[in-house]
Design a protein around this motif. Structure first.
Motif, PDB file in Angstrom:
ATOM      1  N   ARG A 305      51.574  15.349   4.300  1.00 38.13           N
ATOM      2  CA  ARG A 305      51.029  16.513   5.005  1.00 38.13           C
ATOM      3  C   ARG A 305      49.504  16.550   4.868  1.00 38.13           C
ATOM      4  O   ARG A 305      48.794  16.883   5.821  1.00 38.13           O
ATOM      5  CB  ARG A 305      51.656  17.793   4.445  1.00 38.13           C
ATOM      6  N   ILE A 306      48.984  16.191   3.694  1.00 34.39           N
ATOM      7  CA  ILE A 306      47.538  16.137   3.500  1.00 34.39           C
ATOM      8  C   ILE A 306      46.915  15.112   4.435  1.00 34.39           C
ATOM      9  O   ILE A 306      45.890  15.368   5.089  1.00 34.39           O
ATOM     10  CB  ILE A 306      47.206  15.804   2.030  1.00 34.39           C
ATOM     11  N   LYS A 307      47.522  13.937   4.531  1.00 38.61           N
ATOM     12  CA  LYS A 307      46.983  12.888   5.392  1.00 38.61           C
ATOM     13  C   LYS A 307      47.059  13.278   6.866  1.00 38.61           C
ATOM     14  O   LYS A 307      46.162  12.949   7.652  1.00 38.61           O
ATOM     15  CB  LYS A 307      47.722  11.581   5.140  1.00 38.61           C
ATOM     16  N   LEU A 308      48.122  13.954   7.267  1.00 38.92           N
ATOM     17  CA  LEU A 308      48.241  14.399   8.647  1.00 38.92           C
ATOM     18  C   LEU A 308      47.164  15.417   8.996  1.00 38.92           C
ATOM     19  O   LEU A 308      46.615  15.406  10.100  1.00 38.92           O
ATOM     20  CB  LEU A 308      49.625  15.014   8.884  1.00 38.92           C
ATOM     21  N   LEU A 309      46.845  16.286   8.049  1.00 41.46           N
ATOM     22  CA  LEU A 309      45.876  17.340   8.315  1.00 41.46           C
ATOM     23  C   LEU A 309      44.431  16.848   8.240  1.00 41.46           C
ATOM     24  O   LEU A 309      43.599  17.244   9.052  1.00 41.46           O
ATOM     25  CB  LEU A 309      46.071  18.493   7.320  1.00 41.46           C
ATOM     26  N   PHE A 310      44.128  15.976   7.268  1.00 43.47           N
ATOM     27  CA  PHE A 310      42.741  15.658   6.979  1.00 43.47           C
ATOM     28  C   PHE A 310      42.360  14.190   7.192  1.00 43.47           C
ATOM     29  O   PHE A 310      41.180  13.876   7.280  1.00 43.47           O
ATOM     30  CB  PHE A 310      42.404  16.055   5.536  1.00 43.47           C
ATOM     31  N   GLY A 311      43.320  13.286   7.231  1.00 43.15           N
ATOM     32  CA  GLY A 311      42.989  11.875   7.382  1.00 43.15           C
ATOM     33  C   GLY A 311      43.465  11.053   6.206  1.00 43.15           C
ATOM     34  O   GLY A 311      43.777  11.587   5.131  1.00 43.15           O
ATOM     35  N   GLU A 312      43.494   9.754   6.392  1.00 46.04           N
ATOM     36  CA  GLU A 312      44.077   8.866   5.387  1.00 46.04           C
ATOM     37  C   GLU A 312      43.202   8.664   4.156  1.00 46.04           C
ATOM     38  O   GLU A 312      43.660   8.105   3.162  1.00 46.04           O
ATOM     39  CB  GLU A 312      44.404   7.516   6.024  1.00 46.04           C
ATOM     40  N   GLU A 313      41.929   9.102   4.213  1.00 45.81           N
ATOM     41  CA  GLU A 313      41.090   8.958   3.023  1.00 45.81           C
ATOM     42  C   GLU A 313      41.420  10.003   1.964  1.00 45.81           C
ATOM     43  O   GLU A 313      40.928   9.917   0.833  1.00 45.81           O
ATOM     44  CB  GLU A 313      39.599   9.041   3.389  1.00 45.81           C
ATOM     45  N   TYR A 314      42.220  10.991   2.331  1.00 48.26           N
ATOM     46  CA  TYR A 314      42.632  12.025   1.384  1.00 48.26           C
ATOM     47  C   TYR A 314      44.106  11.835   1.023  1.00 48.26           C
ATOM     48  O   TYR A 314      44.830  11.121   1.693  1.00 48.26           O
ATOM     49  CB  TYR A 314      42.394  13.412   1.974  1.00 48.26           C
ATOM     50  N   GLY A 315      44.532  12.525  -0.033  1.00 51.27           N
ATOM     51  CA  GLY A 315      45.934  12.404  -0.419  1.00 51.27           C
ATOM     52  C   GLY A 315      46.105  12.404  -1.925  1.00 51.27           C
ATOM     53  O   GLY A 315      45.287  12.965  -2.672  1.00 51.27           O
ATOM     54  N   ILE A 316      47.166  11.741  -2.373  1.00 54.84           N
ATOM     55  CA  ILE A 316      47.587  11.809  -3.782  1.00 54.84           C
ATOM     56  C   ILE A 316      47.649  10.410  -4.385  1.00 54.84           C
ATOM     57  O   ILE A 316      48.046   9.457  -3.717  1.00 54.84           O
ATOM     58  CB  ILE A 316      48.967  12.484  -3.891  1.00 54.84           C
TER      59      ILE A 316
END
Length: 345
Positions: A305-316
């Motif tokens: 969900r983080i990647k969908l909202l903000f892009g693949e450079e963000y996440g866990i």
């Protein structure tokens, strides 16, 4: 499973072009042999080779290389590695393929897809099957009765449960403030303390001098709770002695970094690599219930969900040592809600 090469149009075209090129080269070779033997038409032979080289260069630059780029992007998309490459191709295979990719991008950007990972399955079930107002009223009624009976601890737990469900079920916004998200975590912690007692302890660390600014940053709703729940049930519950949960919040010039740490049982290097591999892939396989597994699915859902909202450079990203504990690092952009109710970086 072995694929039949000539089943695909690309293989047929490749072999046809290769056969035509081979025939042309054989013709040039024969013509060259005749020209050398008769010592004439050498200029035409050289022109033929030059024409062939130019045609090969044009074919490689305009057709073969764009085709390989498209094939690579599609292959990475199918394996769940990335989606950005699929949408940034300069040359499409056909107008129909371009329209299909555009349609996929439109679907990827819809709130419907984002909401597919917004809550865990149990929350979605509650949202679909329980009238929220009935639930709140029932819990408030129970709380009132327990207060009248002098059962303050039960009343406190009921209040925490009511507030937790209200936050979980209500509202449709994708983003909430860090202050609201941490308040939900504290209610969840109160509920869990009635089960684990003194065994479970939670601490939240951040720069107190910039508390108001830090608490105003926004993140996807229900980012922390699934990770905290995962830490309790897959880590702390299985150890003997005190279980410590720590939420550390750091702010850089461009990013909000939240680390959820526990001193649970940790995991093996093999299991850690497997989970981080899934976190690195931008895949939608988790939406299919048949492919869900109990271990790590909550973290994967939040990550996607983080990647969908903000892009693949963000996440866990996860770090863990067996019998020592686990750190779950969440990287987010710095986003704040302005006075008009819109979000800005």
């Amino acid at each position: 499973m072995k694929r039949k090469k000539f089943k695909y149009l690309s293989s047929r075209v490749t072999w046809l072009i290769a056969a035509c090129a081979a025939c042309f080269l054989l013709y040039l070779a024969a013509w060259t042999a005749v020209a050398v033997r008769e010592e004439r038409h050498m200029a035409l032979v050289l022109a033929g080779f030059f024409l062939f080289a130019a045609a090969a260069a044009v074919f490689w630059r305009w057709i073969r290389r764009p085709y390989l780029e498209n094939s690579r992007a599609l292959r990475l998309f199918c394996t769940g590695y990335t989606m950005n490459g699929l949408f940034s191709q300069r040359t499409a295979l056909s107008p129909e393929m371009e329209d299909a990719v555009r349609k996929i991008q439109e679907i990827m950007n819809t709130d419907k897809l984002i909401s597919a990972t917004k809550k865990q399955a149990q929350y979605l079930a509650l949202q679909n099957q329980i009238n929220p107002h009935f639930l709140y009223n029932a819990l408030e009624g129970i709380r009132g009765e327990t207060l009248s009976a002098g059962l303050e601890s039960v009343a406190k737990m009921t209040e925490a449960l009511s507030t937790f469900f209200r936050y979980t079920i209500s509202g449709s916004e994708n983003l909430v403030t860090l202050e609201d998200e941490l308040a939900n975590i504290r209610n969840y912690y109160i509920i869990q303390r009635y089960r684990f007692g003194e065994k479970l302890n939670l601490s939240v660390e951040y720069d107190a001098d910039h508390e108001s600014e830090i608490m105003s940053y926004c993140l996807p709703k229900l980012t922390l709770q699934p990770i905290v729940e995962n830490a309790i049930y897959h880590g702390i519950e299985r150890i003997i002695g005190e279980g410590r949960l720590r939420i550390k919040i750091e702010v850089t010039t461009r990013r909000l970094i939240i680390t959820v740490s526990d001193n649970g049982i940790g995991m093996t290097e093999e299991r850690l690599r497997e989970i981080n591999s899934r976190l690195g892939d931008m895949t939608l396989d988790y939406i299919n219930p048949e492919k869900e597994s109990h271990g790590g699915i909550a973290v994967v859902n939040v990550n996607n969900r983080i990647k969908l909202l903000f892009g693949e450079e963000y996440g866990i990203c996860m770090y863990s040592t067996q019998n020592v504990g686990t750190d779950v690092e969440i990287t987010l952009p710095l986003i704040q809600k302005d006075g008009r109710g819109t979000y800005e970086k």
